[in-house]
Motif scaffolding. Structure first.
Motif, PDB file in Angstrom:
ATOM      1  N   LYS A 143      15.092  32.121  67.397  1.00  0.00           N
ATOM      2  CA  LYS A 143      13.946  32.604  66.626  1.00  0.00           C
ATOM      3  C   LYS A 143      14.396  33.706  65.674  1.00  0.00           C
ATOM      4  O   LYS A 143      15.120  34.627  66.047  1.00  0.00           O
ATOM      5  CB  LYS A 143      12.865  33.122  67.568  1.00  0.00           C
ATOM      6  CG  LYS A 143      11.589  33.513  66.850  1.00  0.00           C
ATOM      7  CD  LYS A 143      10.517  33.928  67.839  1.00  0.00           C
ATOM      8  CE  LYS A 143       9.251  34.330  67.111  1.00  0.00           C
ATOM      9  NZ  LYS A 143       8.184  34.741  68.066  1.00  0.00           N
ATOM     10  N   GLN A 144      13.946  33.606  64.424  1.00  0.00           N
ATOM     11  CA  GLN A 144      14.357  34.572  63.418  1.00  0.00           C
ATOM     12  C   GLN A 144      13.536  35.856  63.503  1.00  0.00           C
ATOM     13  O   GLN A 144      12.336  35.834  63.782  1.00  0.00           O
ATOM     14  CB  GLN A 144      14.180  33.977  62.020  1.00  0.00           C
ATOM     15  CG  GLN A 144      15.206  32.930  61.651  1.00  0.00           C
ATOM     16  CD  GLN A 144      15.002  32.460  60.234  1.00  0.00           C
ATOM     17  OE1 GLN A 144      13.928  31.998  59.874  1.00  0.00           O
ATOM     18  NE2 GLN A 144      16.027  32.567  59.413  1.00  0.00           N
ATOM     19  N   GLN A 145      14.216  36.976  63.240  1.00  0.00           N
ATOM     20  CA  GLN A 145      13.520  38.244  63.088  1.00  0.00           C
ATOM     21  C   GLN A 145      12.782  38.227  61.761  1.00  0.00           C
ATOM     22  O   GLN A 145      13.235  37.650  60.781  1.00  0.00           O
ATOM     23  CB  GLN A 145      14.542  39.390  63.109  1.00  0.00           C
ATOM     24  CG  GLN A 145      13.927  40.773  63.011  1.00  0.00           C
ATOM     25  CD  GLN A 145      15.005  41.849  63.035  1.00  0.00           C
ATOM     26  OE1 GLN A 145      16.190  41.558  63.234  1.00  0.00           O
ATOM     27  NE2 GLN A 145      14.618  43.094  62.829  1.00  0.00           N
ATOM     28  N   SER A 146      11.593  38.825  61.727  1.00  0.00           N
ATOM     29  CA  SER A 146      10.803  38.853  60.496  1.00  0.00           C
ATOM     30  C   SER A 146      11.588  39.529  59.386  1.00  0.00           C
ATOM     31  O   SER A 146      12.279  40.531  59.591  1.00  0.00           O
ATOM     32  CB  SER A 146       9.488  39.599  60.725  1.00  0.00           C
ATOM     33  OG  SER A 146       8.708  38.928  61.692  1.00  0.00           O
ATOM     34  N   ALA A 147      11.474  38.971  58.185  1.00  0.00           N
ATOM     35  CA  ALA A 147      12.208  39.508  57.032  1.00  0.00           C
ATOM     36  C   ALA A 147      11.425  40.629  56.367  1.00  0.00           C
ATOM     37  O   ALA A 147      10.204  40.578  56.274  1.00  0.00           O
ATOM     38  CB  ALA A 147      12.486  38.401  56.028  1.00  0.00           C
ATOM     39  N   ASP A 148      12.155  41.655  55.910  1.00  0.00           N
ATOM     40  CA  ASP A 148      11.555  42.706  55.085  1.00  0.00           C
ATOM     41  C   ASP A 148      11.565  42.300  53.615  1.00  0.00           C
ATOM     42  O   ASP A 148      10.678  42.694  52.847  1.00  0.00           O
ATOM     43  CB  ASP A 148      12.324  44.020  55.265  1.00  0.00           C
ATOM     44  CG  ASP A 148      12.323  44.493  56.710  1.00  0.00           C
ATOM     45  OD1 ASP A 148      11.221  44.738  57.233  1.00  0.00           O
ATOM     46  OD2 ASP A 148      13.407  44.598  57.305  1.00  0.00           O
ATOM     47  N   LEU A 149      12.557  41.521  53.232  1.00  0.00           N
ATOM     48  CA  LEU A 149      12.690  41.018  51.864  1.00  0.00           C
ATOM     49  C   LEU A 149      13.173  39.581  51.961  1.00  0.00           C
ATOM     50  O   LEU A 149      14.177  39.302  52.607  1.00  0.00           O
ATOM     51  CB  LEU A 149      13.694  41.865  51.070  1.00  0.00           C
ATOM     52  CG  LEU A 149      13.840  41.532  49.586  1.00  0.00           C
ATOM     53  CD1 LEU A 149      12.591  41.937  48.808  1.00  0.00           C
ATOM     54  CD2 LEU A 149      15.073  42.215  48.996  1.00  0.00           C
ATOM     55  N   GLU A 150      12.454  38.664  51.330  1.00  0.00           N
ATOM     56  CA  GLU A 150      12.776  37.248  51.455  1.00  0.00           C
ATOM     57  C   GLU A 150      12.909  36.602  50.084  1.00  0.00           C
ATOM     58  O   GLU A 150      12.002  36.704  49.256  1.00  0.00           O
ATOM     59  CB  GLU A 150      11.709  36.522  52.259  1.00  0.00           C
ATOM     60  CG  GLU A 150      12.013  35.059  52.485  1.00  0.00           C
ATOM     61  CD  GLU A 150      10.971  34.383  53.350  1.00  0.00           C
ATOM     62  OE1 GLU A 150      11.233  33.254  53.780  1.00  0.00           O
ATOM     63  OE2 GLU A 150       9.905  34.981  53.593  1.00  0.00           O
ATOM     64  N   GLU A 151      14.033  35.926  49.863  1.00  0.00           N
ATOM     65  CA  GLU A 151      14.255  35.231  48.595  1.00  0.00           C
ATOM     66  C   GLU A 151      13.463  33.924  48.591  1.00  0.00           C
ATOM     67  O   GLU A 151      13.627  33.086  49.471  1.00  0.00           O
ATOM     68  CB  GLU A 151      15.742  34.954  48.391  1.00  0.00           C
ATOM     69  CG  GLU A 151      16.091  34.495  46.988  1.00  0.00           C
ATOM     70  CD  GLU A 151      17.587  34.425  46.743  1.00  0.00           C
ATOM     71  OE1 GLU A 151      17.988  34.455  45.563  1.00  0.00           O
ATOM     72  OE2 GLU A 151      18.353  34.341  47.736  1.00  0.00           O
ATOM     73  N   ILE A 152      12.590  33.759  47.595  1.00  0.00           N
ATOM     74  CA  ILE A 152      11.732  32.577  47.526  1.00  0.00           C
ATOM     75  C   ILE A 152      12.164  31.636  46.404  1.00  0.00           C
ATOM     76  O   ILE A 152      11.717  30.492  46.339  1.00  0.00           O
ATOM     77  CB  ILE A 152      10.256  32.971  47.349  1.00  0.00           C
ATOM     78  CG1 ILE A 152      10.070  33.863  46.120  1.00  0.00           C
ATOM     79  CG2 ILE A 152       9.743  33.673  48.606  1.00  0.00           C
ATOM     80  CD1 ILE A 152       8.619  34.192  45.813  1.00  0.00           C
ATOM     81  N   ALA A 153      13.003  32.101  45.498  1.00  0.00           N
ATOM     82  CA  ALA A 153      13.626  31.325  44.428  1.00  0.00           C
ATOM     83  C   ALA A 153      14.858  32.131  44.027  1.00  0.00           C
ATOM     84  O   ALA A 153      14.962  33.322  44.370  1.00  0.00           O
ATOM     85  CB  ALA A 153      12.680  31.138  43.247  1.00  0.00           C
ATOM     86  N   PRO A 154      15.830  31.518  43.330  1.00  0.00           N
ATOM     87  CA  PRO A 154      17.035  32.275  42.998  1.00  0.00           C
ATOM     88  C   PRO A 154      16.730  33.614  42.323  1.00  0.00           C
ATOM     89  O   PRO A 154      16.090  33.671  41.266  1.00  0.00           O
ATOM     90  CB  PRO A 154      17.785  31.322  42.061  1.00  0.00           C
ATOM     91  CG  PRO A 154      17.392  29.963  42.536  1.00  0.00           C
ATOM     92  CD  PRO A 154      15.940  30.102  42.913  1.00  0.00           C
TER      93      PRO A 154
END
Length: 232
Positions: free
Chosen positions: A5-16
């Motif tokens: 299970k992944q830890q929640s992201a603080d910053l997530e890339e949604i497109a390049p």
């Protein structure tokens, strides 16, 4: 092994180089690296790797598209392919297709007639799609049996992953067409997790067109499917 299970992201890339900010206090570290609009951050400097390293050093979880690619489902071991066997069609409107390892698409299996009955020749171990008329498709692994060939039910994602496992065993190559600084991919069937991620990498006008930023990511995405993506 299933991914943890992944830890929640603080910053997530949604497109390049485009990110979604999940933790507001991270903004102070981003302000000199690009443009912030609400919860959206667009990286405009060349210091991408340095920025990500600084964020992670301060305890923030920065999840990139490359991270998502690494967590895509793994290919299963490819089932052995056997000799072709006859399977009578259960209904006149029943149609079978097999996953083609060269074009990476579903390829119709032509029906033929034997002793007044219509049927298809199917090789055990192959991955199949079945339709009845215009109904929804169902997916199977062909299983060799003494008198005919049986069908083991699969969900669509597992079926496609198994098909790609066969393609990978034959050193599959996919050739994209380069158009200046963009790359157009041929239309292929993709498992749902891979298709969803490809849509995030590709440009908005066509899900199978990527720019130079997205090209290495798409190559890695197909590498996860055992396919070498190259260009003309």
């Amino acid at each position: 092994m299933a991914p943890t299970k992944q830890q929640s992201a603080d910053l997530e890339e949604i497109a390049p180089n485009q990110f979604l900010i999940h933790t507001a206090r991270i903004k102070i570290l981003l302000k000199d690296e690009g443009e912030i609009s609400g919860r959206r951050f667009t990286l405009t400097t060349w210091r991408r790797e340095g920025l990500l390293a600084r964020l992670r050093a301060r305890g923030f979880v920065a999840r990139t598209l490359a991270d998502h690619i690494e967590r895509l489902p793994a290919l299963p071991a490819p089932p052995a392919i056997g000799e072709a066997q006859w399977r009578p069609l259960a209904h006149a409107v029943e149609r079978f297709s097999v996953f083609g390892i060269e074009r990476l698409q579903w390829e119709p299996i032509a029906a033929e007639e034997r002793n007044g009955a219509r049927g298809v020749m199917i090789r055990g171990g192959s991955v199949l799609r079945r339709r009845k008329g215009r109904g929804l498709a169902s997916f199977y692994l062909a299983v060799a049996e003494p008198a005919s060939v049986g069908l083991r039910s699969l969900n669509e994602t597992t079926a496609l992953l198994t098909g790609y496992a066969h393609a990978a065993a034959h050193s599959a190559v996919l050739v994209a067409e380069r158009e200046h600084d963009r790359f157009r991919l041929p239309n292929v069937e993709l498992p749902a997790p891979h298709r969803t991620l490809l849509q995030r990498i590709a440009s908005n006008d066509d899900m199978f067109v990527v720019d130079q930023q997205g090209w290495p990511l798409v190559q890695e995405l197909f590498a996860q499917l055992g396919v070498r993506l190259t260009t003309k």
